[in-house]
Design an enzyme around this catalytic site. Structure first.
Site, short mmCIF file in Angstrom:
data_model
loop_
_atom_site.label_atom_id
_atom_site.label_comp_id
_atom_site.label_asym_id
_atom_site.label_seq_id
_atom_site.Cartn_x
_atom_site.Cartn_y
_atom_site.Cartn_z
N ASP A 38 -20.96 6.28 -46.87
CA ASP A 38 -22.27 6.01 -46.26
C ASP A 38 -22.10 4.78 -45.36
O ASP A 38 -21.24 3.93 -45.59
CB ASP A 38 -23.30 5.73 -47.35
CG ASP A 38 -24.74 5.99 -46.88
OD1 ASP A 38 -25.35 6.94 -47.39
OD2 ASP A 38 -25.23 5.25 -46.01
N GLU A 166 -36.23 15.98 -57.28
CA GLU A 166 -36.03 14.64 -57.83
C GLU A 166 -36.68 14.55 -59.21
O GLU A 166 -37.67 15.21 -59.48
CB GLU A 166 -36.59 13.60 -56.86
CG GLU A 166 -35.72 13.50 -55.62
CD GLU A 166 -36.27 12.56 -54.55
OE1 GLU A 166 -36.95 11.59 -54.91
OE2 GLU A 166 -36.01 12.82 -53.37
N CYS A 277 -39.59 15.76 -48.41
CA CYS A 277 -39.21 17.02 -47.77
C CYS A 277 -40.31 18.03 -47.49
O CYS A 277 -40.26 18.72 -46.47
CB CYS A 277 -38.10 17.68 -48.57
SG CYS A 277 -36.60 16.69 -48.50
P1 NAD Z 1 -31.39 9.81 -47.97
O1 NAD Z 1 -32.07 9.09 -46.87
O2 NAD Z 1 -31.63 9.37 -49.38
O3 NAD Z 1 -29.80 9.74 -47.75
C1 NAD Z 1 -29.18 9.95 -46.53
C2 NAD Z 1 -28.04 8.95 -46.41
O4 NAD Z 1 -27.28 9.26 -45.25
C3 NAD Z 1 -28.49 7.49 -46.27
O5 NAD Z 1 -27.95 6.71 -47.31
C4 NAD Z 1 -27.95 7.08 -44.87
O6 NAD Z 1 -27.51 5.72 -44.83
C5 NAD Z 1 -26.78 8.03 -44.71
N1 NAD Z 1 -26.35 8.22 -43.33
C6 NAD Z 1 -27.11 8.50 -42.23
N2 NAD Z 1 -26.32 8.61 -41.13
C7 NAD Z 1 -25.03 8.43 -41.55
C8 NAD Z 1 -23.77 8.43 -40.89
N3 NAD Z 1 -23.66 8.69 -39.57
N4 NAD Z 1 -22.67 8.20 -41.62
C9 NAD Z 1 -22.76 7.95 -42.96
N5 NAD Z 1 -23.92 7.93 -43.63
C10 NAD Z 1 -25.05 8.17 -42.94
O7 NAD Z 1 -31.75 11.34 -47.79
P2 NAD Z 1 -31.75 12.48 -48.92
O8 NAD Z 1 -33.05 12.47 -49.64
O9 NAD Z 1 -30.48 12.42 -49.68
O10 NAD Z 1 -31.77 13.78 -48.00
C11 NAD Z 1 -30.62 14.18 -47.28
C12 NAD Z 1 -30.85 15.60 -46.78
O11 NAD Z 1 -30.99 16.49 -47.89
C13 NAD Z 1 -32.11 15.77 -45.94
O12 NAD Z 1 -31.84 16.72 -44.93
C14 NAD Z 1 -33.10 16.36 -46.91
O13 NAD Z 1 -34.06 17.18 -46.26
C15 NAD Z 1 -32.22 17.20 -47.80
N6 NAD Z 1 -32.73 17.40 -49.18
C16 NAD Z 1 -33.27 16.37 -49.88
C17 NAD Z 1 -33.68 16.56 -51.21
C18 NAD Z 1 -34.28 15.44 -52.03
O14 NAD Z 1 -34.71 15.71 -53.14
N7 NAD Z 1 -34.34 14.22 -51.56
C19 NAD Z 1 -33.50 17.80 -51.81
C20 NAD Z 1 -32.93 18.83 -51.06
C21 NAD Z 1 -32.54 18.62 -49.75
C1 UGA Z 2 -38.83 19.78 -53.70
C2 UGA Z 2 -38.37 21.17 -54.16
O1 UGA Z 2 -38.96 21.45 -55.44
C3 UGA Z 2 -36.86 21.23 -54.26
O2 UGA Z 2 -36.45 22.55 -54.60
C4 UGA Z 2 -36.25 20.84 -52.90
O3 UGA Z 2 -34.84 20.81 -52.99
C5 UGA Z 2 -36.75 19.46 -52.52
O4 UGA Z 2 -38.20 19.47 -52.46
C6 UGA Z 2 -36.28 19.01 -51.18
O5 UGA Z 2 -35.92 19.82 -50.35
O6 UGA Z 2 -36.35 17.80 -51.00
P1 UGA Z 2 -39.18 17.42 -54.84
O7 UGA Z 2 -39.91 17.10 -53.59
O8 UGA Z 2 -38.14 16.48 -55.31
O9 UGA Z 2 -38.46 18.84 -54.70
O10 UGA Z 2 -40.22 17.58 -56.03
P2 UGA Z 2 -41.24 18.75 -56.48
O11 UGA Z 2 -41.14 18.89 -57.93
O12 UGA Z 2 -41.08 19.97 -55.67
O13 UGA Z 2 -42.65 18.10 -56.14
C7 UGA Z 2 -43.08 17.89 -54.82
C8 UGA Z 2 -44.50 17.38 -54.81
O14 UGA Z 2 -45.42 18.40 -55.20
C9 UGA Z 2 -44.73 16.22 -55.78
O15 UGA Z 2 -45.58 15.26 -55.20
C10 UGA Z 2 -45.41 16.90 -56.96
O16 UGA Z 2 -46.20 16.02 -57.72
C11 UGA Z 2 -46.25 17.94 -56.25
N1 UGA Z 2 -46.60 19.09 -57.12
C12 UGA Z 2 -45.64 19.91 -57.59
C13 UGA Z 2 -47.94 19.33 -57.41
O17 UGA Z 2 -48.85 18.59 -56.97
N2 UGA Z 2 -48.25 20.40 -58.20
C14 UGA Z 2 -47.31 21.25 -58.70
O18 UGA Z 2 -47.67 22.22 -59.40
C15 UGA Z 2 -45.97 20.98 -58.39
#
Ligand code: NAD
Ligand code: UGA
Length: 464
Positions: A38, A166, A277
């Site tokens: 990172d 999460e 997201c």
């Molecule tokens: P995040 O912001 O927590 O992490 C991304 C990281 O990438 C940061 O630490 C940043 O410093 C680093 N970064 C950015 N540019 C960089 C570079 N050029 N070189 C090295 N590091 C670099 O984001 P996240 O929540 O982990 O999400 C990442 C992706 O996954 C997004 O596209 C998101 O939509 C997807 N996603 C997130 C979740 C979730 O629950 N948070 C779940 C499924 C998918």
């Molecule tokens: C969501 C999806 O569930 C994941 O599958 C996906 O990978 C992720 O987004 C992503 O792409 O980032 P997340 O956002 O971590 O995961 O959490 P969720 O459990 O989906 O909840 C999302 C939001 O909806 C929260 O604010 C939660 O409180 C709310 N929620 C969820 C409700 O208000 N009611 C419900 O019945 C369920």
């Protein structure tokens, strides 16, 4: 030393997705070397310490098991690229805030920078895996950027979107409903896809590993989030109708969720969905539909977001109306700031919008949360006078209203008699997650406001 590893994986981006997913791959595949890099040194330092950079149940145990064995966290991005066979890209892809598509499209600048870095530091063919959530057909652009190199190198781009949520990331990764791997339908695409299938097959049953073409994989990720968000907006729309008709939204969720065609999950009405997201991915879907001239499709999905904003806004309006139409100078305790329980993440949390609006109405806003106070302070840094109290009893002391904004288990078992005693009367409680025993709270003396249910009011003190 590094010769002992059959495969070397690099993940660029050590965030909520990169960190946990790579830790689990390393845990389950001891013969694979997994390095996570990172640009954020503080984040990498935290991954290398006892204090993880994100709060996620079970995460530290997994990291501890593999770190130093076959799991490494580093800021040496070029060195990592040079040695890797497979590179996952898990950088952030936020909503674009400028220029064409502002407010809806994905900002792909981090992703494209990464692609250029990969080209620069590579001297052998590699498999590049899109782990970040990306607009459909991004892989095409990536292939162009990567394969325009003048070194004669070939980069095969796969899409392997992440579905973890999460708060349950580790169990989601250990037991996923499915793993999705998309590739080009060419011979080299299929061979690359098989390599990734083999990695996941170390712990995921083969029938749960779905393969598809790369465009379907990219679009499936946006569609999955859009469907989940749509369920929450749908039940939230019904909650408002329940409040007008004496129906009970939880009884409705139970009744409709028993139909296996509908299913019981994601039917909890709430103050609104948050998280990094849902909003971003639905807006991205809207933008893609608009870009293809599909205005009805775009409008249909845009209502998922509008309904969510409406749900949060009407929650605040109800709080103000119940407070005799003014909250100015009143202490209001918000229990919970994270966007859901078991995470410290506050990105797009509805609690931010509730706090902001109450602050604008000149309330004395007190924020309490077991894990998210640090992030709350950053999010609300421009708002003077907000008070932060980890202890819910201190937070609610002297308050006229309490609102539950995150469904943390600890809020279910607080001593509400004690809380009531220390509040200004009439004391009001707004359960934005429907997790409390409302009848008991009413008997203690609270006026109880809930989502999608008639409020329980001591009529002599209640306005609505
Ligand atoms: P995040 O912001 O927590 O992490 C991304 C990281 O990438 C940061 O630490 C940043 O410093 C680093 N970064 C950015 N540019 C960089 C570079 N050029 N070189 C090295 N590091 C670099 O984001 P996240 O929540 O982990 O999400 C990442 C992706 O996954 C997004 O596209 C998101 O939509 C997807 N996603 C997130 C979740 C979730 O629950 N948070 C779940 C499924 C998918
Ligand atoms: C969501 C999806 O569930 C994941 O599958 C996906 O990978 C992720 O987004 C992503 O792409 O980032 P997340 O956002 O971590 O995961 O959490 P969720 O459990 O989906 O909840 C999302 C939001 O909806 C929260 O604010 C939660 O409180 C709310 N929620 C969820 C409700 O208000 N009611 C419900 O019945 C369920």
């Amino acid at each position: 030393m590094s010769q002992q590893f059959a495969t070397k994986i690099l993940c660029i981006g050590a965030g909520y997705v990169g960190g946990p997913t790579m830790a689990v791959i390393a845990q389950k595949c001891p013969n694979v070397k997994v390095t996570v890099v990172d640009i954020n040194k503080a984040r990498i330092d935290a991954w290398n310490s006892e204090e993880m950079p994100i709060y996620e149940p079970g995460l530290y145990e997994v990291v501890k098991e593999a770190r130093g064995r076959n799991l490494f966290f580093s800021t040496e991005i070029s060195a990592g690229i040079a040695e890797a066979d497979i590179i996952f890209v898990s950088v952030n892809t936020p909503t674009k805030q400028y220029g064409v598509g502002a407010g809806k499209a994905s900002d792909l600048q981090y992703w494209e920078k990464t692609a250029r870095q990969i080209v620069e530091a590579s001297s052998q063919n590699k498999i590049i895996v899109e782990k970040s959530t990306l607009p459909v057909r991004t892989a095409e652009a990536m292939e162009r950027v990567l394969n325009a190199n003048e070194k004669g190198l070939h980069f095969e781009v796969l899409s392997n979107p992440e579905f973890l949520a999460e708060g349950t990331a580790i169990s989601d990764l250990h037991n996923p409903d499915r793993v999705l791997i998309g590739s080009m339908e060419t011979e080299s695409g299929q061979a690359a896809r098989q390599k990734l299938v083999d990695i996941f097959a170390n712990w995921v049953p083969r029938e749960k590993i779905i393969t598809s073409n790369v465009w379907s994989a990219e679009l499936s990720k946006l569609v999955a989030n859009a469907f989940l968000a749509q369920r929450v907006s749908s039940i939230n729309a019904i909650s408002e109708l329940c409040e007008k008709t004496y129906a009970d939204v939880q009884e409705i969720s139970r009744a409709i969720g028993a139909d296996t065609r509908i299913g019981a999950k994601f039917l909890n009405s709430s103050v609104g969905f948050g998280g990094s997201c849902f909003k971003k991915d639905v807006l991205n879907l809207v933008y893609i539909a608009e870009s293809n001239g599909l205005n009805e499709v775009a409008e249909y999905w845009e209502w998922v977001i509008k309904m969510n904003d409406h749900q949060t806004n009407r929650f605040v309006r109800n709080m103000i109306r119940a407070s005799f139409n003014t909250v100015a100078g009143k202490r209001i305790a918000l229990l919970g700031f994270a966007f859901k329980k078991d995470t410290g993440d506050t990105r797009e949390t509805p609690a931010f919008y509730v706090a902001k609006q109450l602050h604008e109405e000149q309330a004395e806003v007190v924020i309490s949360d077991p894990q998210a106070i640090g992030n709350a302070k950053i999010d609300l840094k421009d708002f003077d006078g907000i008070v932060y109290e980890i202890d819910p009893y201190a937070a609610t002391k002297g308050a006229s209203s309490v609102a539950i904004l995150t469904e943390w288990d600890l809020y279910k078992t607080l001593d509400y008699e004690k809380i009531y005693k220390n509040m200004v009367k009439p004391a009001m409680i707004f359960d934005g997650r429907n997790i409390l025993d409302h009848q008991k709270l009413y008997e203690i003396g609270f006026n109880v406001y809930r989502i999608g249910k008639t409020p329980l009011l001591h009529s002599e003190t209640a306005l609505i």
